[in-house]
Design an enzyme around this catalytic site. Structure first.
Site, short mmCIF file in Angstrom:
data_model
loop_
_atom_site.label_atom_id
_atom_site.label_comp_id
_atom_site.label_asym_id
_atom_site.label_seq_id
_atom_site.Cartn_x
_atom_site.Cartn_y
_atom_site.Cartn_z
N ILE A 14 0.84 -1.20 0.00
CA ILE A 14 0.00 0.00 0.00
C ILE A 14 0.88 1.25 0.00
O ILE A 14 0.43 2.32 -0.37
CB ILE A 14 -0.97 0.06 1.21
CG1 ILE A 14 -0.23 0.08 2.54
CG2 ILE A 14 -1.99 -1.05 1.15
CD1 ILE A 14 -1.11 0.52 3.72
N ASP A 15 2.15 1.11 0.43
CA ASP A 15 3.02 2.29 0.61
C ASP A 15 3.47 2.91 -0.71
O ASP A 15 3.87 4.06 -0.74
CB ASP A 15 4.27 1.91 1.41
CG ASP A 15 3.94 1.31 2.75
OD1 ASP A 15 2.81 1.50 3.22
OD2 ASP A 15 4.81 0.63 3.33
N ARG A 65 5.27 3.97 6.03
CA ARG A 65 6.67 3.87 6.48
C ARG A 65 7.42 5.16 6.19
O ARG A 65 6.96 6.20 6.56
CB ARG A 65 7.38 2.67 5.83
CG ARG A 65 6.91 1.34 6.36
CD ARG A 65 7.93 0.27 5.99
NE ARG A 65 7.31 -1.03 5.92
CZ ARG A 65 7.22 -1.90 6.92
NH1 ARG A 65 7.70 -1.59 8.09
NH2 ARG A 65 6.63 -3.06 6.76
#
Ligand code: F6P
Length: 359
Positions: free
Chosen positions: A137-138, A182
């Site tokens: 998803i990042d 992140r």
């Protein structure tokens, strides 16, 4: 061919759509056989398999998660086991090769982020034929324009921001929404733009609390008595560090971020005297039914991976180089994080419409 499939790392919407794309292409176009390994590389270490046929993948396109299960631990090169009450790390990569061969597989298709694909690449060095499919998803994988799962996560955050707006406005509050990603701010900036955030804090642009406060005062002076701040979990104040929530030993990526939202809300309340609240969206961002964009990308990735297996392009990863799906060597794709360019179109556009980055 006989193909194996596994899903590793954190899950994301679209994994099932990829599995479906792989199985349908393999069966209908090439008359291949496909088996799935359960729970990431754990399935190869412990030989946990399931046959993947048309019936197994029927109806799974809209489902979030992965029918195979996933794991972001179970690294075959540093596999953690309990021995005499103590945890010890072992290299079980030879066992993985043995299990792979015992199924007479011609290729293993690995769906994962940087950590999982790194293991796939290392297994390739031991003679296993692998093809990677980039997932997260990042959206922080350098080698592809985008990963599947990202678009759905942006939609989820956008919906949350729409809802946060109304309560922020009713109560004249500062609302901080902490999102995942992140060390990359892709989710924050994309959803922040789509969801009308007023301040977006991303790891790529260290922020200053006074500048954040200034934007809130500006809005007040213009008659806007509420502010929505989107904070990426990896955002940092100038001169400060990331807020770390926990360390997960044996994980591909040990550091788990979290907590910056609450830190920002408290500090802004202290500086401005305005009531502030935090919402941490957390794993909700990894769930739900994949968007149309992610379903299409996932299907294209799955179908392309089988094509490249038949083409013999092993130790490669499929990637989106708009408008094409290409295969690039894993050695060139790994360990390069794609950050939000600070002078790129997203940031420029956000600034043009008056969004502050607190800098
Ligand atoms: O990489 C995907 C991701 O969801 C990150 O955005 C987040 O920081 C992390 O995984 C959370 O990991 P876990 O599921 O182990 O808490």
């Amino acid at each position: 061919m006989r193909l194996g499939v596994l899903t590793g790392g954190g899950d994301c919407p679209g994994l099932n759509a990829v599995i479906r794309g792989v199985v349908k292409t393999a069966i209908h176009k090439y008359h291949d056989e496909v088996i799935g390994f359960r729970d990431g590389f754990s399935g190869l270490i412990h030989n946990k398999t399931t046959k993947l046929d048309s019936e197994k993948v029927s109806g799974i396109m809209p489902r979030g998660g992965t029918i195979l299960g996933s794991s972001n631990r179970d690294n075959p090169f540093a596999y953690s086991e309990s021995e005499g009450g103590a945890r010890v790390e072992k290299d079980v990569s030879d066992l993985v090769v043995q299990n792979f061969n015992s199924h007479n597989l011609d290729c293993l298709i690995v769906l994962g982020g940087d950590g999982t694909l790194d293991i796939a690449h290392r297994m390739s060095g031991k003679g296993m034929k692998v093809i990677g499919i980039p997932k997260t998803i990042d959206n922080d994988l350098f080698a592809t324009d985008t990963t599947f799962g990202h678009d759905t996560a942006i939609g989820t955050v956008m919906d949350a921001l729409d809802k946060i707006h109304t309560t922020a406005e009713s109560h004249h509050r500062v609302m901080v929404v902490e999102v995942m990603g992140r060390d990359a701010g892709w989710i924050a900036i994309a959803a922040g733009i789509a969801g009308g955030g007023h301040i977006i804090l991303i790891p790529e642009i260290p922020f200053d609390y006074e500048k954040v406060a200034q934007k809130i005062y500006e809005r007040k002076a213009n008659g806007k008595h509420f502010t929505v701040i989107v904070a990426a979990e990896g955002a940092t104040p100038k001169g400060g560090g990331r807020v770390i929530k926990r360390i997960v030993e044996n994980s591909f990526e040990k550091v788990r971020l979290g907590g910056i939202g609450e830190t920002v809300a408290s500090e802004i309340e202290r500086i401005t005297g305005l009531e502030s609240r935090t919402t941490v969206l957390g794993h909700i961002q990894r769930g739900g039914s994949p968007s149309a964009f992610d379903r299409i990308l996932a299907t294209r990735y799955g179908a392309a991976a089988v094509y490249h297996a038949h083409n013999g392009d092993f130790d490669h990863m499929v990637a989106l180089r708009t408008p094409e799906i290409v295969a690039i060597p894993l050695s060139q794709a790994l360990h390069k994080m794609k950050k939000v360019p600070v002078d790129g179109s997203h940031v420029v556009t956000a600034r043009r419409v008056g969004i502050s980055f607190g800098d």
